[in-house]
Design an enzyme around this catalytic site. Structure first.
Site, PDB file in Angstrom:
ATOM      1  CB  THR A 211      -1.003  -0.016   1.190  1.00 14.11           C
ATOM      2  OG1 THR A 211      -1.957   1.037   1.015  1.00 14.11           O
ATOM      3  CG2 THR A 211      -0.322   0.171   2.531  1.00 14.11           C
ATOM      4  CG  ASN A 212      -0.652   4.642  -1.166  1.00 18.10           C
ATOM      5  OD1 ASN A 212      -1.281   5.341  -0.395  1.00 18.10           O
ATOM      6  ND2 ASN A 212      -1.217   4.022  -2.209  1.00 18.10           N
ATOM      7  CG  ASP A 213       3.431   6.919   3.483  1.00 21.36           C
ATOM      8  OD1 ASP A 213       3.322   6.006   4.321  1.00 21.36           O
ATOM      9  OD2 ASP A 213       4.514   7.335   3.055  1.00 21.36           O
ATOM     10  CB  SER A 214      -3.268   7.580   0.804  1.00 24.29           C
ATOM     11  OG  SER A 214      -4.500   8.246   0.896  1.00 24.29           O
TER      12      SER A 214
END
Ligand code: PMT
Length: 405
Positions: A211-214
């Site tokens: 995933t990512n930092d959102s």
């Protein structure tokens, strides 16, 4: 922006309560007419007489409230209000507001007003950081209230930390950057908007994902702003820790494929789409059915990834001329050049380009700065400001684009 505005200033109990008087003066200097509500706790730090003398108006307090004289003071004041400003706002006042309590003059007036609302917190740093206060702050943001970030500095307790009341001049300059006009409240009425938020997850196995930092804050702010502009909003969201914005229909998704399915099935019945979600560009070629185990003879694990579907590209292929489609570009370099390429390639009406290499804006925090790139080639950069403020500006651009269609 404050010229000729009716500002109701709610002052709560704090060592900073006395600064409420200086703030009342600054608001008047900016052209506002100010009336004050003092909480019972504030009355132990400052007197109603001070504020009455400064504002030349009666001050609403718990002792002067609900006499059997036929007047309903909090409703009269709530209806008079163009801007409700709680400053300094204690942890207790934020908790009352976040929970919709109306058990004193301040909270009843706040609940009763339909005016734009701004909270300027002031409290001890541990109280500010407490999970309950942060939860209340998130709830206020979800309810469309602007919450200014307290300053970091020396606190009354003698040590430094975040929670200090902002200087009255700073508060007034920040108010000037916030979208406080109620003019957008009907700008999108009758429109159905899809908004996406959060970082999609691509499963490697039942317990791991890419995933990512959102955090989802940008997309949730857009959903709130659209709902407050009168739109019927469907928020399609990857997992986040944020409360559901009020008045919004939520569709939870996890992977990019689920997001694509949710968007593409709903788009024909919608008038527009804002893609604020941080979408994984790659997913594992296969996801393991069982947890991937370490093996004794292998120090490396090679993941094979394949491209995810590009949702905006698919949307562009099926978009009706009356629909408005907005994308974001999350860039770490060549912000405008890459943003313009995405605007053209994805056939967008508007793109908000943000620099995600900076710690103060982009992913996760409460603030952002975007450059709006319009399909006709012109652009407009916002200052660094709250995601809520940027979302409201974005929604007013969306309303203008609808008007031009
Ligand atoms: O959630 P926050 O912590 O508040 O952070 C906000 C944010 C940085 C995530 C947000 O402001 C933002 O930039 N969102 C878009 C992130 C992104 O995926 O950007 P991109 O440049 O990779 O993609 C461009 C556009 O195409 C985006 O609108 C994206 O939603 C969309 N996209 C991307 C990949 C894909 N497979 N399909 C898509 O539709």
């Amino acid at each position: 922006m404050l010229q000729d505005k009716h500002v109701t200033l709610t002052v709560s109990g704090s060592v900073a309560s006395y600064k409420g008087a200086a703030l009342a003066r600054e608001l008047q200097r900016a052209g506002a007419t100010v009336r004050v509500v003092l909480t019972a706790a504030a009355s132990r730090f400052v007197t109603a007489e001070t504020f009455a003398a400064l504002t030349k108006a009666p001050v609403l307090t718990d002792t002067g409230w609900w006499h059997a004289d036929g007047k309903i003071d909090h409703i009269e004041l709530a209806d008079w209000t163009d801007l409700a400003l709680a400053a300094p706002a204690s942890a207790n006042l934020m908790a009352q507001f976040a929970n919709g309590l109306a058990d004193d003059a301040a909270s009843a007036t706040w609940l009763a007003t339909a005016a734009p609302k701004v909270v300027v917190p002031a409290m001890n740093t541990h109280m500010w950081q407490a999970a309950a206060t942060q939860r209340n702050r998130q709830q206020l943001l979800a309810d469309g209230v602007q919450v200014l970030t307290p300053a970091t500095g020396l606190l009354a307790e003698g040590y430094a930390g975040q929670g200090r009341f902002l200087e009255p001049t700073d508060i007034v300059s920040q108010l000037a950057t916030l979208p406080l006009d109620a003019q957008t409240t009907t700008a999108l009425s009758g429109k159905h908007l899809l908004v996406t938020a959060g970082g999609t997850r691509e499963r490697l196995d039942p317990v791991r994902f890419l995933t990512n930092d959102s955090s989802g804050k940008m997309g949730y702010a857009v959903a709130t702003a659209a709902q407050q502009a009168g739109a019927d909003v469907t928020l399609i969201t990857a997992p986040t820790k944020l409360p559901v914005p009020s008045g919004v229909t939520v569709v939870p998704i996890e992977s990019t494929q689920e997001l694509a399915d949710a968007v593409l099935t709903r788009l024909p019945a919608a008038d527009g789409l804002v893609m604020a979600a941080a979408v994984a560009d790659f997913q594992p070629v296969t996801a393991a059915d069982q947890k991937i185990k370490k093996t004794t003879d292998n120090d490396e694990l090679v993941l094979r990834l394949k491209k995810t579907p590009d949702i905006l590209q698919a949307v562009a292929a099926n978009k009706r001329p009356d629909q408005v489609v907005v994308g974001f570009a999350a860039e770490t370099q060549n912000l405008l050049e890459n943003g313009r390429q995405k605007l053209t390639k994805k056939h967008l009406d508007l793109l908000a380009a943000n620099d995600v290499s900076r710690a103060d804006i982009g992913f996760n925090g409460d603030n952002n700065q975007v450059t709006f790139l319009f399909a006709d080639g012109h652009s407009d950069q916002t200052p660094v400001t709250s995601k809520r403020a940027i979302a409201t500006t974005l929604i007013s651009h969306v309303a203008e684009i609808f008007n031009q269609k």
